[in-house]
Design a protein around this motif. Structure first.
Motif, mmCIF file in Angstrom:
data_model
loop_
_atom_site.group_PDB
_atom_site.id
_atom_site.type_symbol
_atom_site.label_atom_id
_atom_site.label_comp_id
_atom_site.label_asym_id
_atom_site.label_seq_id
_atom_site.Cartn_x
_atom_site.Cartn_y
_atom_site.Cartn_z
ATOM 1 N N UNK A 36 0.968 -1.269 -0.059
ATOM 2 C CA UNK A 36 0.058 0.012 0.000
ATOM 3 C C UNK A 36 0.979 1.181 0.081
ATOM 4 N N UNK A 37 1.982 1.177 0.887
ATOM 5 C CA UNK A 37 2.802 2.425 0.971
ATOM 6 C C UNK A 37 3.607 2.306 -0.480
ATOM 7 N N UNK A 38 3.936 1.394 -0.933
ATOM 8 C CA UNK A 38 4.681 1.173 -2.234
ATOM 9 C C UNK A 38 3.930 2.108 -3.209
ATOM 10 N N UNK A 39 2.473 1.484 -3.429
ATOM 11 C CA UNK A 39 1.594 2.195 -4.554
ATOM 12 C C UNK A 39 1.530 3.605 -4.343
ATOM 13 N N UNK A 40 0.982 3.990 -3.052
ATOM 14 C CA UNK A 40 0.846 5.547 -2.714
ATOM 15 C C UNK A 40 2.076 6.231 -3.153
ATOM 16 N N UNK A 41 3.349 5.824 -2.673
ATOM 17 C CA UNK A 41 4.542 6.602 -3.010
ATOM 18 C C UNK A 41 4.766 6.807 -4.410
ATOM 19 N N UNK A 42 4.558 5.484 -5.124
ATOM 20 C CA UNK A 42 4.599 5.825 -6.362
ATOM 21 C C UNK A 42 3.823 6.823 -7.269
ATOM 22 N N UNK A 43 2.510 6.752 -6.693
ATOM 23 C CA UNK A 43 1.534 7.614 -7.237
ATOM 24 C C UNK A 43 1.784 9.098 -6.918
ATOM 25 N N UNK A 44 2.235 9.334 -5.820
ATOM 26 C CA UNK A 44 2.587 10.852 -5.273
ATOM 27 C C UNK A 44 3.660 11.150 -6.281
ATOM 28 N N UNK A 45 4.825 10.381 -6.496
ATOM 29 C CA UNK A 45 5.916 10.920 -7.337
ATOM 30 C C UNK A 45 5.835 10.856 -8.716
ATOM 31 N N UNK A 46 4.722 10.086 -9.155
ATOM 32 C CA UNK A 46 4.545 10.152 -10.812
ATOM 33 C C UNK A 46 3.861 11.447 -11.174
ATOM 34 N N UNK A 47 3.189 12.338 -10.082
ATOM 35 C CA UNK A 47 2.541 13.143 -10.542
ATOM 36 C C UNK A 47 3.398 14.455 -10.789
ATOM 37 N N UNK A 48 4.689 14.236 -10.493
ATOM 38 C CA UNK A 48 5.962 15.340 -11.044
ATOM 39 C C UNK A 48 6.252 14.816 -12.454
ATOM 40 N N UNK A 49 5.967 14.001 -12.813
ATOM 41 C CA UNK A 49 6.217 13.708 -14.290
ATOM 42 C C UNK A 49 7.821 13.585 -14.835
ATOM 43 N N UNK A 50 8.489 13.409 -13.713
ATOM 44 C CA UNK A 50 10.039 13.436 -14.101
ATOM 45 C C UNK A 50 10.640 11.920 -13.891
ATOM 46 N N UNK A 51 9.949 11.324 -13.121
ATOM 47 C CA UNK A 51 10.406 10.022 -12.664
ATOM 48 C C UNK A 51 9.660 8.925 -13.593
ATOM 49 N N UNK A 52 10.376 7.753 -14.103
ATOM 50 C CA UNK A 52 9.922 6.399 -14.558
ATOM 51 C C UNK A 52 10.341 5.630 -13.213
ATOM 52 N N UNK A 53 9.160 5.027 -12.712
ATOM 53 C CA UNK A 53 9.159 4.688 -11.418
ATOM 54 C C UNK A 53 8.969 2.886 -11.517
ATOM 55 N N UNK A 54 9.885 2.087 -11.134
ATOM 56 C CA UNK A 54 9.926 0.690 -11.049
ATOM 57 C C UNK A 54 9.931 0.530 -9.289
#
Length: 149
Positions: A36-54
């Protein structure tokens, strides 16, 4: 939304910009056993549109991903079963990987350092940190690495 709109107010050398993407893209690996934390953290950081996240839900999976891809920064939970975040860091350093590393934990930096002797300067983020602060920390790690290359 203003918090995210200002995420592109950083400066990079012109050679980092290309014609296809107006802003550079950086590869981030997030390792956390709490999905759950993994999913939330990924979604929050994706909003900056600068990270490709694995993402990886264990250090073992994180090590497998490191064999497949080169990352610009790694953010790892500290408290994970089998291999904690510090042991994960030590393993990747032993393998010769110098990717910037950030510990993301409910424990404070002082608590973790009281348990472990850490031979390098790494950054710590407490879980619940504002997305902009996470972004600034991760970009700071990347910028420091780029300034040495």
């Amino acid at each position: 939304m203003d918090e995210f709109a200002s995420s592109r107010d950083f400066l990079y050398p012109m050679h980092m910009y290309d014609r296809i993407h107006p802003f550079p893209q950086f590869h981030l690996l997030i390792v956390d056993d709490d999905e759950e934390i993994l999913f939330i953290t990924k979604r929050l950081l994706e909003r900056f549109s600068i990270f490709v996240i694995d993402t990886a839900c264990s250090a073992q999976i994180g090590l497998e991903k490191l064999k497949e891809c080169r990352y610009d920064v790694i953010m790892s939970d500290y408290e994970m079963p089998v291999v904690n975040g510090i042991a994960f860091l030590e393993t990747i350093r032993y393998r010769g990987d110098t990717t910037p590393f950030v510990i993301h934990s409910h424990k404070t930096e002082a608590e973790i350092k009281s348990i472990h002797t850490i031979s390098e300067k790494i950054l710590f983020l407490e879980k619940g940190t504002e997305p902009r602060c996470m972004y600034d920390t991760l970009i700071g790690c990347i910028n420091r690495r780029l300034s040495y290359e």
